[in-house]
Design an enzyme around this catalytic site. Structure first.
Site, mmCIF file in Angstrom:
data_model
loop_
_atom_site.group_PDB
_atom_site.id
_atom_site.type_symbol
_atom_site.label_atom_id
_atom_site.label_comp_id
_atom_site.label_asym_id
_atom_site.label_seq_id
_atom_site.Cartn_x
_atom_site.Cartn_y
_atom_site.Cartn_z
ATOM 1 N N GLU A 1 -6.587 -8.954 3.484
ATOM 2 C CA GLU A 1 -5.716 -8.328 4.495
ATOM 3 C C GLU A 1 -5.796 -9.181 5.746
ATOM 4 O OE1 GLU A 1 -5.993 -4.134 5.458
ATOM 5 O OE2 GLU A 1 -6.560 -3.671 3.392
ATOM 6 N N ASN B 1 -6.646 1.807 2.781
ATOM 7 C CA ASN B 1 -7.372 3.065 2.997
ATOM 8 C C ASN B 1 -6.908 4.147 2.025
ATOM 9 O OD1 ASN B 1 -8.611 1.719 5.083
ATOM 10 N ND2 ASN B 1 -7.364 2.640 6.682
ATOM 11 N N GLU C 1 0.846 -1.195 0.000
ATOM 12 C CA GLU C 1 0.000 0.000 0.000
ATOM 13 C C GLU C 1 0.877 1.239 0.000
ATOM 14 O OE1 GLU C 1 -2.963 0.194 3.108
ATOM 15 O OE2 GLU C 1 -3.632 2.184 2.477
ATOM 16 N N GLN D 1 1.323 -6.081 5.713
ATOM 17 C CA GLN D 1 1.642 -5.853 4.327
ATOM 18 C C GLN D 1 2.968 -6.543 4.032
ATOM 19 O OE1 GLN D 1 1.122 -1.583 3.519
ATOM 20 N NE2 GLN D 1 -0.887 -1.598 4.460
ATOM 21 N N TYR E 1 -7.244 -8.728 11.457
ATOM 22 C CA TYR E 1 -6.007 -8.387 12.175
ATOM 23 C C TYR E 1 -6.101 -8.947 13.593
ATOM 24 C CZ TYR E 1 -4.678 -5.412 8.291
ATOM 25 O OH TYR E 1 -4.322 -4.961 7.040
ATOM 26 N N ASN F 1 -12.087 -0.722 -1.013
ATOM 27 C CA ASN F 1 -11.425 -1.235 0.181
ATOM 28 C C ASN F 1 -12.216 -0.861 1.425
ATOM 29 O OD1 ASN F 1 -8.940 -2.186 1.748
ATOM 30 N ND2 ASN F 1 -9.194 -0.108 2.546
ATOM 31 N N GLU F 2 -12.497 -1.826 2.270
ATOM 32 C CA GLU F 2 -13.133 -1.605 3.588
ATOM 33 C C GLU F 2 -14.214 -0.528 3.524
ATOM 34 O OE1 GLU F 2 -10.134 -1.119 6.646
ATOM 35 O OE2 GLU F 2 -9.624 -3.244 6.532
#
Ligand code: AHR
Length: 502
Positions: free
Chosen positions: A292, A72, A27, A350, A244, A172-173
């Site tokens: 992720e 993000n 990212e 990442q 996560y 994304n998200e």
């Protein structure tokens, strides 16, 4: 000593392992791109500015696919800023991470890097500040052979051949309030559907992933997946999951059970996706992309999370991984492999510096964090078909789990090479485990390699000055007899046994 037994049978196959589950993520944030994969002037950098030490470690880590450019960051990104002559590219504020983006690295540089690293790209389109038109233009820029506005623009930038990009994430998200222009499930489902349509009409054969929940703990979890898939079911191939793992309580047994939570997450999302299919009486199966995942909880606030004063490439999310984190990463990989029938893609987040298995010093060396090792093992030896296991083991009680199995394991058999690999995590914190693995129907076996990752100190780390504190060693206590493998697993250890036909 604890005793555990695994029974596998050549003919009882969960599914062929999709190698895309060994993906990673780059990212535009922190020092992942700038100071990570790209650092012109670094002693190991090539003519393109790619760090040679990071490229070498990436190849050793063995990811198969790399997601880009966010995260993000994506939700405020204009892809046009990152193509064309570098001295004409605009400098922009990155609202997601409070940073300044110079755009000196963009789509074409990433595609060059991907080739150098020997990996496949996974791109994402901005569905925060942008929508279908910009996504369509971007797909045309990347994949159309020529004769149109954006394909000719690409050619004018020196890339005559179209880029081979198959896998695309639709935003994304989008469920996260932190996301630039986040959306309700209704809004997102609609824009994902329309974006997917124009992307597919621009280029045939794309694999498209819709955003699922940013975490299983999101208040909209479940309802989000149902609503989004109910709208875009016909248009997408994947639903994403982000996971996560945290150990804020600093309690190892509970930390171990985050792996079981991942199993629940997978099972639940499969159920929701299949409920949407059932409503349509459809045989189509939506696959899971865990695009992720990692351990991330220490570098998660203040200046570790957001730049102050709009810095360029600040040190964000630079999580220093310890031994227990490596065990969690290994366990998560076992769970993903065991769900190979539905988990067809995953990206450890990442790659470098930002919650990464690889760490660098800008201008200095690069080294392997602890979590590098189980990932490299899984990618190196995870080839073939995942065998359905019958596991007989003890259990422990922690977190929300009354009976979490002490042994986590998977077995992968490659019918072409005849190799069969057993990955095993002993989650007992204080006892050795005698493991017997019966690999029925595979014929007499011979041990090729055996690896063990263990440390007496859960908090041991690797650093630039001591990169080998937590490193795999040869497993010494293993024997193979006929179709059976027996081994003694140290308490809290990650183990890999590679066998082939005798
Ligand atoms: O990987 C770090 C961030 O975590 C990503 O940008 C975002 O998608 C997630 O919240």
């Amino acid at each position: 000593m604890l005793k555990s037994r695994i029974i596998a049978d050549k003919d009882f196959v969960t599914a062929p392992l999709d190698r895309h589950i060994f993906g990673t993520f780059v990212e535009h944030m922190g020092r992942c791109v700038y100071g990570g994969i790209y650092e012109p002037g670094h002693p190991t950098a090539d003519a393109s500015g790619f760090r040679g030490d990071v490229l070498a470690l990436t190849r050793e880590l063995g990811p198969t696919i790399v997601r880009y450019p966010g995260g993000n960051f994506l939700s405020g990104y204009d892809w046009e800023d990152g193509v064309g002559p570098k001295d004409e590219r605009p400098v922009r504020l990155d609202l997601a991470w409070g940073s300044t983006e110079t755009n000196q690295f963009g789509t074409n540089e990433f595609m060059d890097w991907v080739k150098a690293a020997g990996v496949e790209p996974m791109f994402a389109v901005n569905l925060g500040t942008r929508g279908p038109a910009e996504a369509q233009n971007f797909v045309e820029y990347c994949t159309h052979p020529g004769g149109t506005k954006y394909s000719e623009l690409r050619k004018s930038h020196g890339y005559v051949e179209p880029h081979d990009i198959k896998f695309w994430c639709l935003g994304n998200e989008m469920d996260g309030p932190w996301q630039t222009c986040g959306k309700t499930a209704q809004e997102y489902g609609r824009i994902a559907t329309e974006t997917a349509k124009v992307m597919r009409w621009t280029k045939e054969g794309l694999s498209l992933a819709a955003c699922g929940s940013s975490a299983r703990t999101m208040p909209t979890y479940g309802a989000w997946e149902y609503e989004v898939l109910d709208q875009c079911f016909e248009q997408v191939d994947f639903i994403s999951l982000h996971q996560y793992f945290e150990n804020d309580e600093n309690e190892i047994d509970r930390f171990f059970t985050v792996i079981d939570d991942l199993e629940s997450f997978i099972v639940e999302v499969v159920a929701i996706a299949d409920a949407v299919a059932a409503k349509r009486r459809s045989a189509k199966r939506i696959m899971l992309s865990i695009d992720e995942w990692n351990v991330w909880y220490r570098a998660r606030s203040g200046e570790q999370l957001r730049g102050v004063g709009w810095p360029q490439a600040p040190s964000l999310l630079e999580e220093i991984y310890n031994f227990e984190d490596a065990l969690i990463v290994g366990g998560a990989l076992i769970v993903m492999m065991n769900n190979a029938d539905r988990v067809k893609a995953a990206c450890i987040a990442q790659l470098v510096n930002v919650i990464g298995p690889i760490m660098t010093e800008t201008g200095g060396p690069a080294w392997r964090q602890t979590i590098f090792h189980p990932f490299a093992h899984a990618s190196r030896y995870g080839h073939g078909e995942v065998l359905r296991l019958n596991i007989d083991t003890g259990s422990f009680k922690a977190g929300n789990h009354d009976a979490a199995p002490l042994l986590l394991a998977t077995a992968v058999h490659d019918p072409e090479t005849g190799r069969a690999t057993v990955f095993a995590l002993n989650r007992s914190t204080d006892q050795e485990m005698e493991l017997t693995a019966e690999l029925r129907g595979l014929g007499d076996r011979r041990l090729v390699e055996a690896h063990e990752l263990h440390h007496h100190d859960f908090k041991a780390i690797n650093s630039k000055d001591d990169e080998h504190q937590v490193s795999p060693v040869r497993h010494e206590r293993v024997a193979v007899d006929g179709e059976a493998l027996t081994a003694t697993l140290k308490p809290h250890s990650w183990n890999v046994f590679v066998t082939e036909r005798a």
